[in-house]
Design an enzyme around this catalytic site. Structure first.
Site, PDB file in Angstrom:
ATOM      1  N   ASP A 186       0.880  -1.162   0.000  1.00 44.15           N
ATOM      2  CA  ASP A 186       0.000   0.000   0.000  1.00 44.15           C
ATOM      3  C   ASP A 186       0.924   1.221   0.000  1.00 44.15           C
ATOM      4  O   ASP A 186       2.087   1.136   0.393  1.00 44.15           O
ATOM      5  CB  ASP A 186      -0.879  -0.021   1.244  1.00 44.15           C
ATOM      6  CG  ASP A 186      -1.665   1.259   1.422  1.00 44.15           C
ATOM      7  OD1 ASP A 186      -2.425   1.629   0.525  1.00 44.15           O
ATOM      8  OD2 ASP A 186      -1.479   1.908   2.475  1.00 44.15           O
ATOM      9  N   ASP A 193      -0.138   5.028   0.790  1.00 38.60           N
ATOM     10  CA  ASP A 193      -0.415   6.086   1.764  1.00 38.60           C
ATOM     11  C   ASP A 193      -0.485   5.543   3.182  1.00 38.60           C
ATOM     12  O   ASP A 193      -1.289   4.667   3.489  1.00 38.60           O
ATOM     13  CB  ASP A 193      -1.735   6.786   1.407  1.00 38.60           C
ATOM     14  CG  ASP A 193      -1.710   7.326  -0.009  1.00 38.60           C
ATOM     15  OD1 ASP A 193      -0.863   8.187  -0.294  1.00 38.60           O
ATOM     16  OD2 ASP A 193      -2.517   6.871  -0.846  1.00 38.60           O
ATOM     17  N   ASP A 201      -1.466  -0.399   6.160  1.00 38.35           N
ATOM     18  CA  ASP A 201      -1.595   0.370   7.392  1.00 38.35           C
ATOM     19  C   ASP A 201      -3.033   0.492   7.860  1.00 38.35           C
ATOM     20  O   ASP A 201      -3.271   0.980   8.961  1.00 38.35           O
ATOM     21  CB  ASP A 201      -1.045   1.791   7.184  1.00 38.35           C
ATOM     22  CG  ASP A 201      -1.969   2.645   6.333  1.00 38.35           C
ATOM     23  OD1 ASP A 201      -2.494   3.659   6.839  1.00 38.35           O
ATOM     24  OD2 ASP A 201      -2.185   2.298   5.159  1.00 38.35           O
TER      25      ASP A 201
END
Length: 234
Positions: A12, A14, A171
């Site tokens: 991922d 961001d 995240d």
């Protein structure tokens, strides 16, 4: 690194590779203020961590009564975000080291993000990560964003990898759910520390409860080399 011969790693972007959430927050706050919705807070923003920009804006149209077409809002949000991202986007140091060491070991890697392709490309180029991360896919290019598995499955297809051979770094809870739905292992590094006990993270094969402050390239590489499967201990 011989244990990683059949492993591919999907990142991922961001909140995982880079700390871009402050820029997304500012871009969202600016957009909402321009459309007559002041007072958007960081707590408001945290609800959308891990959700694609398109799906966030679709929710905002309903929640805040925005009348502009979704396509126009998406273009405006991306424009505002790109201006901020090009000015300043910080790569997490241990993540940069992790990417570099995987690259040195010849491990196939991809970026699968809810951001637009333009945003992904701008950040990778601006941070120098594009030297190692050349395969990318945006959730805008698949049918469904996270927590659906589409973007991760598309990344695996681009890498020519079987889902079971892929490890996802994420995240946010929607991303952890997407990795599980894709049949991939998941290293979860919660951006919002208070969300570490979210049930979605319980399915992660490795949960770094302390987030980026606890994550280290060496520990992640050791875990990959060990071929660990199954949820991490509490």
């Amino acid at each position: 690194m011989s244990a990683l011969n059949h492993t591919s790693v999907i990142f991922d972007l961001d909140g995982t590779l880079v700390d871009s959430e402050p820029n997304y927050f500012q871009a969202g706050r600016q957009l909402l203020a321009a459309h007559g919705v002041p007072g958007f807070t960081w707590a408001d923003h945290e609800r959308y961590v891990g959700i694609s920009t398109r799906e966030t804006l679709a929710d905002w149209r309903e929640r805040y009564g925005l009348t502009a077409p979704l396509a126009d809002l998406l273009a405006e949000k991306n424009h505002r975000y790109l201006e901020l991202a090009r000015a300043s986007t910080r790569v997490y140091p241990q993540m940069r080291e992790f990417v570099e060491r995987l690259s040195d070991a010849g491990v196939p890697m991809a970026v699968a993000s809810g951001s637009s392709r333009a945003a992904i490309e701008a950040i990778l180029a601006g941070t120098g990560l594009d030297a190692h991360l050349k395969t990318l896919i945006s959730a805008d290019e698949v049918d469904h964003g996270k927590p659906a598995p589409d973007v991760f499955l598309a990344a695996a297809a681009l890498l020519g990898a079987e889902p079971a051979d892929c490890v996802v770094l994420e995240d946010a809870a929607p991303g952890a759910l997407a990795a599980r739905a894709a049949g991939m292992r998941c290293v979860a590094i919660p951006y919002v520390a208070a969300q570490a006990d979210d049930p979605a993270f319980a399915s992660a094969d490795l949960l770094v409860r302390g987030g980026q402050e606890e994550f280290t390239a060496r520990a992640a590489l050791d875990w990959l080399a060990a071929g660990t499967r199954g949820p991490s201990p509490a």
